[in-house]
Design a protein around this motif. Structure first.
Motif, short mmCIF file in Angstrom:
data_model
loop_
_atom_site.label_atom_id
_atom_site.label_comp_id
_atom_site.label_asym_id
_atom_site.label_seq_id
_atom_site.Cartn_x
_atom_site.Cartn_y
_atom_site.Cartn_z
N PRO A 182 0.81 -1.23 0.00
CA PRO A 182 0.00 0.00 0.00
C PRO A 182 0.84 1.27 0.00
N ILE A 183 1.99 1.24 0.68
CA ILE A 183 2.84 2.43 0.68
C ILE A 183 3.37 2.70 -0.73
N MET A 184 3.77 1.66 -1.43
CA MET A 184 4.27 1.84 -2.79
C MET A 184 3.18 2.33 -3.73
N VAL A 185 1.96 1.82 -3.55
CA VAL A 185 0.84 2.31 -4.36
C VAL A 185 0.62 3.79 -4.11
N ILE A 186 0.60 4.18 -2.82
CA ILE A 186 0.40 5.59 -2.47
C ILE A 186 1.54 6.44 -3.02
N MET A 187 2.77 5.95 -2.89
CA MET A 187 3.92 6.68 -3.44
C MET A 187 3.77 6.92 -4.93
N MET A 188 3.37 5.88 -5.65
CA MET A 188 3.23 6.02 -7.10
C MET A 188 2.12 7.00 -7.45
N LEU A 189 1.03 6.95 -6.71
CA LEU A 189 -0.07 7.89 -6.96
C LEU A 189 0.37 9.33 -6.67
N MET A 190 1.11 9.52 -5.59
CA MET A 190 1.61 10.86 -5.27
C MET A 190 2.60 11.32 -6.33
N ALA A 191 3.51 10.42 -6.73
CA ALA A 191 4.55 10.80 -7.68
C ALA A 191 3.98 11.18 -9.03
N ARG A 192 2.84 10.60 -9.40
CA ARG A 192 2.23 10.88 -10.70
C ARG A 192 1.22 12.03 -10.64
N SER A 193 0.97 12.54 -9.42
CA SER A 193 -0.03 13.59 -9.25
C SER A 193 0.59 14.98 -9.43
N ARG A 194 0.01 15.77 -10.31
CA ARG A 194 0.48 17.15 -10.47
C ARG A 194 0.11 17.99 -9.26
N PRO B 264 9.65 5.93 -18.15
CA PRO B 264 10.30 4.72 -17.63
C PRO B 264 10.30 4.64 -16.11
N MET B 265 10.49 5.77 -15.42
CA MET B 265 10.51 5.72 -13.96
C MET B 265 9.15 5.30 -13.41
N ALA B 266 8.08 5.79 -14.01
CA ALA B 266 6.74 5.40 -13.58
C ALA B 266 6.49 3.92 -13.82
N TRP B 267 6.86 3.45 -15.01
CA TRP B 267 6.69 2.03 -15.31
C TRP B 267 7.53 1.16 -14.37
N GLY B 268 8.75 1.60 -14.11
CA GLY B 268 9.60 0.84 -13.19
C GLY B 268 9.02 0.80 -11.79
N GLY B 269 8.48 1.93 -11.34
CA GLY B 269 7.87 1.96 -10.01
C GLY B 269 6.68 1.04 -9.90
N TRP B 270 5.84 1.03 -10.95
CA TRP B 270 4.66 0.14 -10.92
C TRP B 270 5.07 -1.32 -11.02
N LEU B 271 6.12 -1.63 -11.78
CA LEU B 271 6.61 -3.01 -11.86
C LEU B 271 7.14 -3.48 -10.50
N ALA B 272 7.87 -2.59 -9.81
CA ALA B 272 8.36 -2.92 -8.48
C ALA B 272 7.20 -3.16 -7.52
N THR B 273 6.16 -2.34 -7.64
CA THR B 273 4.97 -2.51 -6.79
C THR B 273 4.29 -3.84 -7.07
N LEU B 274 4.16 -4.19 -8.35
CA LEU B 274 3.56 -5.48 -8.71
C LEU B 274 4.39 -6.64 -8.16
N ALA B 275 5.73 -6.54 -8.30
CA ALA B 275 6.60 -7.61 -7.80
C ALA B 275 6.44 -7.77 -6.29
N MET B 276 6.35 -6.66 -5.56
CA MET B 276 6.18 -6.75 -4.11
C MET B 276 4.80 -7.28 -3.75
#
Length: 430
Positions: free
Chosen positions: A384-396, A407-419
């Motif tokens: 959940p922390i990684m999901v929240i981080m990704m949502l914050m990071a993508r939010s203007r 690529p950074m966004a895709w990498g972050g989501w892939l890491a979240t999926l792996a976890m």
């Protein structure tokens, strides 16, 4: 009063790109080095002892995933000028924030206990004597350093302490390694669907990508910003972004690279010695002890010294990340640059986390069970922390023009999926 007002930017801007490469290493290097803590060394040693070179491929996979999510956390801290918990408090429900922070603190205390236990055992391997006394002394030393050593000096100390990780490269060069077998295991990994194999893969992934690293690196970016004259959150001073984002990228890629290289060499060493002779280990101290007959006393001593050194590096990160998270949740002043009297609650959490870890070691816990429950809590907390981080990071709304894309966004989501897969795997019956 919020701690942001205690650090007003000055007029002179220090461009880190113009500094030497070693000066550009900081939060990313320390975060990556702290990831190879004594309990992590125990996990990597178990992986090598049980499966030889068969899990080296996993360390090649974790590097880009770990780097992507740590880049996200670092960018959130530097762009907003706030740590993860402070941003979560502003943008998300309090119950979600408090739940995540409670689980983080609990997991960190268990990790601290496991690390202190391994460090005490490692000291006992070198000089003999009462392990519990060494645990108390090491815990007390860590508290004193964090509270009473000024931040800039302490950050430099942590940076140079990371050099202790080179002991594991040295050990791998001492032991006989069949490099052809290593290359074969990486190119054509002997993947197995057995419960033990999958559990170990999950353990390696969970050990490498941990929630406390997210909170620490984001908060350290804030600390670095405050310590440099003329620096401010990038949302306020976007002209500073090119230099700062280049520094963050360099620092994080190097730091996570070092983390994964050291983990690679620990698995390699265990595979070349312990697996070859069918020796199972439960802790990092067991791995050091078992090395002596096959690699000699020098390698054994290097391995033991590495456990102590990495523990001294990891304890501040574990306790500090808990303190940053708690302070951000309750709007306490939070900075290692502040005097004790100006940030009592922040330093109290640091002290209590380490004292709590010391107390747990007196319960004579099973180190394997402690690592298991730490992995469970980390797995539950990380996703959940990684999901929240990704949502914050993508939010203007949070990041403005520096919202994460590509690529950074895709990498972050892939890491979240792996976890998420790893966390689910923890609950699958063996």
């Amino acid at each position: 009063m919020s701690d942001e007002k205690l650090f007003e930017p000055e007029s002179t801007v220090c461009d880190p790109v113009e500094q030497s490469w070693i000066r550009r290493l900081g939060p990313g290097l320390i975060t990556g080095a702290a990831d190879d803590d004594p309990s992590g060394i125990g996990t990597y040693s178990q992986a090598g002892a049980q499966f030889g070179y068969g899990l080296l491929w996993a360390l090649l996979l974790t590097y880009p995933l770990m780097t992507a999510i740590q880049l996200v956390s670092a960018r959130i801290g530097r762009v907003t000028g706030k740590g993860l918990a402070s941003n979560m408090r502003v943008h998300y429900p309090r119950w979600l924030l408090y739940s995540a922070v409670i689980l983080l603190v609990l997991a960190n205390v268990i990790n601290i206990a496991a690390d202190l236990s391994a460090m005490g055992a490692a000291v006992g391997l070198l000089v003999r004597g009462p392990q519990q006394l060494y645990i108390v002394v090491l815990g007390g030393l860590s508290v004193v350093l964090q509270i009473f050593v000024p931040y800039e000096r302490y950050a430099r100390l942590l940076k140079w302490t990371a050099l202790v990780l080179l002991t594991y490269v040295a050990v791998a060069l001492i032991v006989p390694v069949r490099w052809g077998d290593v290359a074969h295991a990486i190119i054509l990994p002997p993947v197995s669907l057995t419960s033990d194999y999958l559990t170990t893969v999950i353990a390696v992934l969970g050990t490498t990508i941990s929630p406390y690293l997210f909170f620490w690196q984001a908060s350290q970016e804030v600390e670095e910003m405050r310590s440099e004259p003329g620096q401010a959150p990038l949302r306020q001073m976007p002209h500073q972004a090119p230099a700062q984002l280049r520094r963050i990228n360099f620092d994080t890629w190097v730091g996570m690279g070092i983390s994964n290289i050291i983990a690679f060499f620990i698995v390699l060493t265990a595979g070349a010695t312990l697996h070859l002779h069918h020796i199972d280990v439960k802790t990092s101290a067991d791995a050091a002890r078992a090395l002596e007959p096959f690699a000699g006393r020098f390698a054994y001593m290097l391995f033991a010294l590495g456990i102590i050194g990495t523990g001294l590096l990891a304890l501040p990160v574990l306790a500090g990340s808990a303190a940053y998270a708690a302070a951000g949740s309750f709007r306490w002043r939070s900075s290692l640059a502040l005097h004790l009297t100006l940030a009592r609650e922040f330093y109290a959490v640091i002290a209590l986390a380490i004292v709590g870890g010391v107390a747990v070691t007196f319960m004579h816990f099973d180190p394997i069970r402690a690592l298991y429950w730490s992995a469970v809590i980390n797995g539950v907390t990380a996703v959940p922390i990684m999901v929240i981080m990704m949502l914050m990071a993508r939010s203007r709304r949070v990041m403005g023009e520096f919202a994460v894309r590509g690529p950074m966004a895709w990498g972050g989501w892939l890491a979240t999926l792996a976890m998420a897969i790893a966390a689910a795997g923890v609950f699958v019956p063996g």
